[in-house]
Scaffold this active site. Sequence first.
Site, PDB file in Angstrom:
ATOM      1  N   ASP A 115       0.879  -1.175   0.000  1.00 13.30           N
ATOM      2  CA  ASP A 115       0.000   0.000   0.000  1.00 13.30           C
ATOM      3  C   ASP A 115       0.918   1.227   0.000  1.00 13.30           C
ATOM      4  O   ASP A 115       2.142   1.102   0.109  1.00 13.30           O
ATOM      5  CB  ASP A 115      -0.896  -0.008   1.254  1.00 13.30           C
ATOM      6  CG  ASP A 115      -1.812   1.205   1.324  1.00 13.30           C
ATOM      7  OD1 ASP A 115      -2.364   1.597   0.276  1.00 13.30           O
ATOM      8  OD2 ASP A 115      -1.969   1.793   2.415  1.00 13.30           O
ATOM      9  N   SER A 116       0.293   2.406  -0.043  1.00 16.59           N
ATOM     10  CA  SER A 116       1.095   3.632   0.063  1.00 16.59           C
ATOM     11  C   SER A 116       1.642   3.822   1.481  1.00 16.59           C
ATOM     12  O   SER A 116       2.678   4.461   1.657  1.00 16.59           O
ATOM     13  CB  SER A 116       0.230   4.838  -0.309  1.00 16.59           C
ATOM     14  OG  SER A 116      -0.887   4.902   0.555  1.00 16.59           O
TER      15      SER A 116
ATOM     16  N   TYR B 175      -1.122   8.299  -2.324  1.00 21.48           N
ATOM     17  CA  TYR B 175      -1.321   7.919  -3.725  1.00 21.48           C
ATOM     18  C   TYR B 175      -2.538   8.640  -4.333  1.00 21.48           C
ATOM     19  O   TYR B 175      -2.623   8.802  -5.548  1.00 21.48           O
ATOM     20  CB  TYR B 175      -1.562   6.407  -3.829  1.00 21.48           C
ATOM     21  CG  TYR B 175      -0.301   5.565  -3.922  1.00 21.48           C
ATOM     22  CD1 TYR B 175       0.968   6.076  -3.636  1.00 21.48           C
ATOM     23  CD2 TYR B 175      -0.392   4.222  -4.313  1.00 21.48           C
ATOM     24  CE1 TYR B 175       2.095   5.285  -3.725  1.00 21.48           C
ATOM     25  CE2 TYR B 175       0.739   3.423  -4.419  1.00 21.48           C
ATOM     26  CZ  TYR B 175       1.987   3.949  -4.129  1.00 21.48           C
ATOM     27  OH  TYR B 175       3.097   3.157  -4.229  1.00 21.48           O
ATOM     28  N   GLY B 176      -3.477   9.018  -3.467  1.00 18.98           N
ATOM     29  CA  GLY B 176      -4.773   9.523  -3.942  1.00 18.98           C
ATOM     30  C   GLY B 176      -4.708  10.746  -4.832  1.00 18.98           C
ATOM     31  O   GLY B 176      -5.601  10.963  -5.645  1.00 18.98           O
TER      32      GLY B 176
ATOM     33  N   CYS C 111     -10.962   2.521   0.076  1.00 22.92           N
ATOM     34  CA  CYS C 111      -9.553   2.830   0.354  1.00 22.92           C
ATOM     35  C   CYS C 111      -9.206   2.021   1.590  1.00 22.92           C
ATOM     36  O   CYS C 111      -9.978   2.005   2.562  1.00 22.92           O
ATOM     37  CB  CYS C 111      -9.381   4.332   0.619  1.00 22.92           C
ATOM     38  SG  CYS C 111      -7.748   4.770   1.301  1.00 22.92           S
ATOM     39  N   THR C 112      -8.063   1.353   1.556  1.00 23.28           N
ATOM     40  CA  THR C 112      -7.736   0.425   2.652  1.00 23.28           C
ATOM     41  C   THR C 112      -7.418   1.142   3.965  1.00 23.28           C
ATOM     42  O   THR C 112      -7.405   0.521   5.023  1.00 23.28           O
ATOM     43  CB  THR C 112      -6.559  -0.476   2.250  1.00 23.28           C
ATOM     44  OG1 THR C 112      -5.482   0.354   1.780  1.00 23.28           O
ATOM     45  CG2 THR C 112      -6.975  -1.452   1.171  1.00 23.28           C
ATOM     46  N   HIS C 113      -7.161   2.448   3.900  1.00 25.68           N
ATOM     47  CA  HIS C 113      -6.957   3.194   5.144  1.00 25.68           C
ATOM     48  C   HIS C 113      -8.275   3.326   5.935  1.00 25.68           C
ATOM     49  O   HIS C 113      -8.259   3.409   7.161  1.00 25.68           O
ATOM     50  CB  HIS C 113      -6.467   4.619   4.844  1.00 25.68           C
ATOM     51  CG  HIS C 113      -5.003   4.733   4.527  1.00 25.68           C
ATOM     52  ND1 HIS C 113      -4.472   4.351   3.326  1.00 25.68           N
ATOM     53  CD2 HIS C 113      -3.960   5.203   5.277  1.00 25.68           C
ATOM     54  CE1 HIS C 113      -3.170   4.587   3.331  1.00 25.68           C
ATOM     55  NE2 HIS C 113      -2.833   5.096   4.495  1.00 25.68           N
TER      56      HIS C 113
ATOM     57  N   GLU D   5      -2.578   8.716   8.629  1.00 25.19           N
ATOM     58  CA  GLU D   5      -1.114   8.631   8.550  1.00 25.19           C
ATOM     59  C   GLU D   5      -0.436   9.539   9.582  1.00 25.19           C
ATOM     60  O   GLU D   5       0.647   9.232  10.058  1.00 25.19           O
ATOM     61  CB  GLU D   5      -0.630   8.989   7.138  1.00 25.19           C
ATOM     62  CG  GLU D   5      -0.931   7.926   6.094  1.00 25.19           C
ATOM     63  CD  GLU D   5      -0.085   6.651   6.255  1.00 25.19           C
ATOM     64  OE1 GLU D   5       0.990   6.707   6.864  1.00 25.19           O
ATOM     65  OE2 GLU D   5      -0.523   5.587   5.762  1.00 25.19           O
TER      66      GLU D   5
ATOM     67  N   CYS E  62      -4.331  -1.781  -1.914  1.00 26.99           N
ATOM     68  CA  CYS E  62      -4.449  -0.361  -2.252  1.00 26.99           C
ATOM     69  C   CYS E  62      -5.447  -0.232  -3.402  1.00 26.99           C
ATOM     70  O   CYS E  62      -5.230  -0.783  -4.487  1.00 26.99           O
ATOM     71  CB  CYS E  62      -3.082   0.177  -2.678  1.00 26.99           C
ATOM     72  SG  CYS E  62      -3.150   1.881  -3.236  1.00 26.99           S
ATOM     73  N   ASN E  63      -6.526   0.483  -3.150  1.00 29.18           N
ATOM     74  CA  ASN E  63      -7.546   0.662  -4.190  1.00 29.18           C
ATOM     75  C   ASN E  63      -7.056   1.554  -5.317  1.00 29.18           C
ATOM     76  O   ASN E  63      -7.430   1.370  -6.472  1.00 29.18           O
ATOM     77  CB  ASN E  63      -8.802   1.295  -3.585  1.00 29.18           C
ATOM     78  CG  ASN E  63      -9.570   0.341  -2.704  1.00 29.18           C
ATOM     79  OD1 ASN E  63     -10.539  -0.260  -3.125  1.00 29.18           O
ATOM     80  ND2 ASN E  63      -9.129   0.186  -1.472  1.00 29.18           N
ATOM     81  N   THR E  64      -6.217   2.543  -4.975  1.00 27.60           N
ATOM     82  CA  THR E  64      -5.748   3.475  -6.001  1.00 27.60           C
ATOM     83  C   THR E  64      -4.890   2.733  -7.028  1.00 27.60           C
ATOM     84  O   THR E  64      -5.062   2.911  -8.235  1.00 27.60           O
ATOM     85  CB  THR E  64      -4.980   4.642  -5.343  1.00 27.60           C
ATOM     86  OG1 THR E  64      -5.755   5.138  -4.241  1.00 27.60           O
ATOM     87  CG2 THR E  64      -4.753   5.770  -6.313  1.00 27.60           C
TER      88      THR E  64
HETATM   89  N1  DGL Z   1      -4.784   3.044   0.906  1.00 27.09           N
HETATM   90  C1  DGL Z   1      -4.757   3.407  -0.448  1.00 27.09           C
HETATM   91  C2  DGL Z   1      -6.003   3.058  -1.202  1.00 27.09           C
HETATM   92  O1  DGL Z   1      -6.631   2.078  -0.863  1.00 27.09           O
HETATM   93  C3  DGL Z   1      -4.076   4.703  -0.833  1.00 27.09           C
HETATM   94  C4  DGL Z   1      -4.368   5.908  -0.013  1.00 27.09           C
HETATM   95  C5  DGL Z   1      -3.478   7.092  -0.407  1.00 27.09           C
HETATM   96  O2  DGL Z   1      -2.258   6.959  -0.278  1.00 27.09           O
HETATM   97  O3  DGL Z   1      -4.008   8.117  -0.873  1.00 27.09           O
HETATM   98  O4  DGL Z   1      -6.366   3.690  -2.149  1.00 27.09           O
END
Ligand code: DGL
Length: 283
Positions: free
Chosen positions: A15-16, A47-48, A190-192, A158, A78-80
């Site tokens: 992930d990011s 990453y977003g 988003c996994t966060h 974060e 990571c979804n992105t």
């Molecule tokens: N956790 C990531 C996702 O699922 C990326 C979040 C990010 O870094 O913006 O998209």
Amino acid sequence: MTHFLSSQSPIGIFDSGVGGTTVLRKLTQMLPNERILYLGDTARLPYGDKTPAQILQYSTAILNWMASQGVKMVLMACNTSSALAYPHLVSSKPSFDFPVLDIIRPFAESLSADKKTMGVFATAGTVKSDMHKKIIQAHNPDIEVLAVSCPEWVPIIENGHIEQTDTLFHVKKYVEPILEQGADALVYGCTHYPLLEKILREAIPEYLSHIELIDPADHIVNKAIQYLTEHDLLNHDSMRSGYTRFYVTGESQPFAHNMQKLWGYTPEVAHVDLPVTQMGILS
Ligand code: DGL
């Protein structure tokens, strides 16, 4: 790079930043004797707000690094990356010689038609790609998808600010409008975001009895188990002999500190260099 896939080989997950640990936790619960390499690309977080070309470049560099570590599978937690890079990575030739699972497709494939309107929270890049809608409707054209980006959420997590008083405000302002538009399921796109679940539940108590909260992590983990089982790649060493090694592209200390805050333990975290200049799309 060709390498032999063995049941003893590690599983890679990335992930990011810390977001992918919501997937990691489920993976280690289900497969306690696997060796796992977790990579957080913290030097390029978030990453977003990156372009599709950048996300493809970062994801390719990570997969090349995973290949050099001899992994038997990689989970894109990571979804992105799953939205912006995965379609290109799976169609690129030559591709990787281990399976790469994205986090959007396994969940979309599992949906039943009884969901009518789905609210998807995601990063700006993921929402712009419209990928959740495309993939969900490819399997289930009758489901309406309302996707919304929540740019404050990843920095809150974060930076270790989940417990701050204004977090509730930043969660409520995105969730309420989606519910008012009639969403009967909310998806962590988003996994966060599952790390905000406690606050999210506090934000919408009146809706909780009649909506579903969906975490796609369950589905990518199930798909990983299914693939490893079918290909005889599960590690059958004595139970609970597995471990997770953590790597980040930024500084180790803040990541380890955040892990303590989020999960109650401080892992050893190693720094790994994946400079952008050395990155390239697979040729
Ligand atoms: N956790 C990531 C996702 O699922 C990326 C979040 C990010 O870094 O913006 O998209």
